[in-house]
Design a protein around this motif. Structure first.
Motif, PDB file in Angstrom:
ATOM      1  N   ALA A 260     -21.992 -16.164  16.923  1.00 51.19           N
ATOM      2  CA  ALA A 260     -20.957 -16.138  16.286  1.00 51.19           C
ATOM      3  C   ALA A 260     -20.120 -16.927  16.776  1.00 51.19           C
ATOM      4  O   ALA A 260     -19.461 -18.099  16.763  1.00 51.19           O
ATOM      5  CB  ALA A 260     -20.315 -15.181  15.713  1.00 51.19           C
ATOM      6  N   ALA A 261     -19.454 -16.558  18.015  1.00 50.87           N
ATOM      7  CA  ALA A 261     -18.144 -17.103  19.081  1.00 50.87           C
ATOM      8  C   ALA A 261     -18.716 -18.014  19.663  1.00 50.87           C
ATOM      9  O   ALA A 261     -17.738 -19.722  19.218  1.00 50.87           O
ATOM     10  CB  ALA A 261     -17.885 -16.552  20.353  1.00 50.87           C
ATOM     11  N   SER A 273     -22.237 -30.286   9.330  1.00 53.53           N
ATOM     12  CA  SER A 273     -22.847 -30.414   8.131  1.00 53.53           C
ATOM     13  C   SER A 273     -23.492 -29.629   7.391  1.00 53.53           C
ATOM     14  O   SER A 273     -24.239 -28.967   8.177  1.00 53.53           O
ATOM     15  CB  SER A 273     -23.473 -31.944   8.012  1.00 53.53           C
ATOM     16  OG  SER A 273     -24.890 -31.677   8.512  1.00 53.53           O
ATOM     17  N   SER A 274     -23.649 -28.844   5.480  1.00 58.69           N
ATOM     18  CA  SER A 274     -24.538 -27.704   5.159  1.00 58.69           C
ATOM     19  C   SER A 274     -25.560 -28.368   5.671  1.00 58.69           C
ATOM     20  O   SER A 274     -26.356 -27.388   6.104  1.00 58.69           O
ATOM     21  CB  SER A 274     -24.334 -27.367   3.977  1.00 58.69           C
ATOM     22  OG  SER A 274     -24.467 -28.920   3.407  1.00 58.69           O
ATOM     23  N   GLU A 275     -26.335 -29.776   5.764  1.00 60.49           N
ATOM     24  CA  GLU A 275     -26.953 -30.133   5.337  1.00 60.49           C
ATOM     25  C   GLU A 275     -27.968 -29.140   8.326  1.00 60.49           C
ATOM     26  O   GLU A 275     -29.538 -29.470   7.679  1.00 60.49           O
ATOM     27  CB  GLU A 275     -27.572 -31.413   5.841  1.00 60.49           C
ATOM     28  CG  GLU A 275     -27.866 -31.413   4.170  1.00 60.49           C
ATOM     29  CD  GLU A 275     -26.390 -32.086   3.778  1.00 60.49           C
ATOM     30  OE1 GLU A 275     -26.340 -31.850   2.589  1.00 60.49           O
ATOM     31  OE2 GLU A 275     -25.579 -32.085   4.903  1.00 60.49           O
ATOM     32  N   GLU A 276     -26.913 -29.319   8.130  1.00 60.70           N
ATOM     33  CA  GLU A 276     -27.213 -29.356   9.860  1.00 60.70           C
ATOM     34  C   GLU A 276     -27.005 -27.398   9.769  1.00 60.70           C
ATOM     35  O   GLU A 276     -28.692 -27.050  10.531  1.00 60.70           O
ATOM     36  CB  GLU A 276     -26.401 -30.038  10.510  1.00 60.70           C
ATOM     37  CG  GLU A 276     -25.909 -31.351  11.412  1.00 60.70           C
ATOM     38  CD  GLU A 276     -24.819 -31.959  11.974  1.00 60.70           C
ATOM     39  OE1 GLU A 276     -25.132 -32.294  13.276  1.00 60.70           O
ATOM     40  OE2 GLU A 276     -23.606 -31.167  11.533  1.00 60.70           O
ATOM     41  N   ARG A 277     -26.545 -27.087   8.995  1.00 60.06           N
ATOM     42  CA  ARG A 277     -26.971 -25.838   9.218  1.00 60.06           C
ATOM     43  C   ARG A 277     -27.669 -24.978   8.156  1.00 60.06           C
ATOM     44  O   ARG A 277     -28.463 -23.798   8.968  1.00 60.06           O
ATOM     45  CB  ARG A 277     -24.859 -24.916   8.383  1.00 60.06           C
ATOM     46  CG  ARG A 277     -24.185 -24.705   8.826  1.00 60.06           C
ATOM     47  CD  ARG A 277     -23.963 -23.552   9.316  1.00 60.06           C
ATOM     48  NE  ARG A 277     -22.704 -23.451   9.652  1.00 60.06           N
ATOM     49  CZ  ARG A 277     -22.295 -22.160  10.879  1.00 60.06           C
ATOM     50  NH1 ARG A 277     -22.639 -20.604  10.861  1.00 60.06           N
ATOM     51  NH2 ARG A 277     -20.830 -22.266  10.774  1.00 60.06           N
ATOM     52  N   ARG A 334     -23.217 -19.653   6.943  1.00 62.86           N
ATOM     53  CA  ARG A 334     -22.597 -19.905   7.150  1.00 62.86           C
ATOM     54  C   ARG A 334     -21.432 -18.710   7.164  1.00 62.86           C
ATOM     55  O   ARG A 334     -21.805 -18.081   5.596  1.00 62.86           O
ATOM     56  CB  ARG A 334     -21.790 -21.942   6.463  1.00 62.86           C
ATOM     57  CG  ARG A 334     -20.069 -21.482   7.250  1.00 62.86           C
ATOM     58  CD  ARG A 334     -19.656 -22.189   6.010  1.00 62.86           C
ATOM     59  NE  ARG A 334     -20.391 -23.837   6.252  1.00 62.86           N
ATOM     60  CZ  ARG A 334     -20.017 -24.543   7.272  1.00 62.86           C
ATOM     61  NH1 ARG A 334     -19.144 -24.021   8.196  1.00 62.86           N
ATOM     62  NH2 ARG A 334     -20.952 -25.661   7.600  1.00 62.86           N
ATOM     63  N   PRO A 335     -20.931 -17.894   7.563  1.00 65.68           N
ATOM     64  CA  PRO A 335     -19.469 -16.625   7.670  1.00 65.68           C
ATOM     65  C   PRO A 335     -18.710 -16.730   6.225  1.00 65.68           C
ATOM     66  O   PRO A 335     -18.351 -18.087   5.682  1.00 65.68           O
ATOM     67  CB  PRO A 335     -19.007 -15.903   8.354  1.00 65.68           C
ATOM     68  CG  PRO A 335     -19.372 -17.851   9.491  1.00 65.68           C
ATOM     69  CD  PRO A 335     -20.150 -18.299   8.877  1.00 65.68           C
TER      70      PRO A 335
END
Length: 335
Positions: A260-261, A273-277, A334-335
């Motif tokens: 997370a860090a 980006s959302s695509e990378e995530r 994504r948190p």
């Protein structure tokens, strides 16, 4: 880093004399790593106050024509205030020199470069604060590299994974761990079918393990060993770093706080980006397979008398199994 080639004191002294860094005081071989021969060099310094450098002789997995990319990249990033070592140019301004290998019966010559020594220590048990700092430094590197005018294909990409698997052969892989050959074959097929191609690209480090990061407290003082740097998917570099930092050395224990860090630190500088995530789970599987295969190849082929610490390929097989486990599918959400 490692030492495959032995150099005598006279040859080292003559080499150091071609740089404006003072006279050679000492040279100590460095045993970590697997691809190059390296020495910690101490000199009297340009002004007599003493200085330290890293001397690298390029042994394999590194083509001579790639050296200007690697070494010029260091100079570019250092000029952009990234914590990377400068290349020390010789008296003629050259980035590297050619040196005879005293152990070669054919008189082979190998490239050598002198690199700035940076303070700091590599971590074996990073804290979340340190992981966040590494994430920020990696994002800074990605942004700063955007202005670098050179490109290099990833020589350790999916095509090379297949070649390494072929070179290791099923018997060699199963000699490391029975069933490994079948697992590698299945994973190569999965990644070939799912590997993303339309994500942002740029210059990446591609090997940011803890021993390639120097820190003082929670401050990154050095990102080093850029000899796998290339132009590829930027998010793949995050996956490589995640696989390298978020597990114990054996790959058995995952640390969610470090994970997370690292991601929060990275996104504080360069948001994903959302695509990378969404692509990170597949990219992490690829990163784990890449290092499992290169370690397997080295495990099988490293000479017994080389001053080098062989690394366990199963440590990255376990990481691969973790990333492939459906129970961990939401790891990069994504948190």
């Amino acid at each position: 880093m490692a030492v495959y080639t032995q150099l005598g004191s006279e040859q080292l002294a003559a080499l150091i004399a071609t740089f404006d860094v003072g006279e050679l005081v000492s040279a100590k071989g460095i045993a970590e790593g697997v691809s190059n021969s390296n020495w910690l060099i101490e000199t009297t310094g340009k002004y007599g106050s003493g200085a330290r450098f890293i001397l690298t002789m390029y042994e394999y997995r590194i083509a001579l024509e790639d050296l200007p990319f690697f070494l010029s990249l260091l100079d570019h990033l250092a000029a952009k205030s990234c914590p990377v070592p400068r290349t020390i140019h010789d008296a003629s301004g050259a980035l590297y020199r050619m040196l005879s290998d005293p152990g070669s019966p054919t008189g082979a010559r190998k490239a050598v470069a002198l690199i700035e020594f940076l303070p700091g220590v590599s971590l074996s048990e990073p804290t979340p604060g340190q992981a966040a700092a590494v994430g920020r430094a990696l994002a800074q590197l990605h942004l700063a590299a955007g202005g670098f005018g050179q490109a290099r294909a990833n020589g350790m990409g999916p095509d090379e994974w297949q070649r390494l698997a072929d070179e290791c052969r099923p018997a060699g892989l199963d000699g490391i761990d029975f069933g490994l050959a079948a697992m590698v074959e299945n994973e190569l097929a999965y990644l070939a079918a799912h590997w993303p191609t339309d994500l942002p690209r740029g210059v990446i480090h591609a090997d940011l393990f803890p021993d390639n990061v120097l820190m003082l407290g929670e401050r990154v003082t050095g990102l080093i060993d850029f000899y796998f740097a290339c132009t590829d998917l930027i998010a793949y570099d995050i996956a490589v770093t995640h696989a390298a930092w978020c597990f114990d050395n054996a790959g058995r224990v995952f640390d969610p706080a470090i994970s997370a860090a690292l991601l929060v630190g990275y996104e504080s500088v360069r948001p994903l980006s959302s695509e990378e995530r969404a692509a990170l789970p597949v990219l992490a599987r690829g990163a784990a397979l890449r290092f499992a295969l290169s370690r397997a190849f080295d495990w099988i082929n490293t000479p017994a008398d080389a001053l080098v610490v062989k690394k366990d390929p199963l440590a990255f097989v376990r990481r691969l199994q973790f990333y492939a486990d459906p129970a961990n599918a939401g790891l990069f959400a994504r948190p």
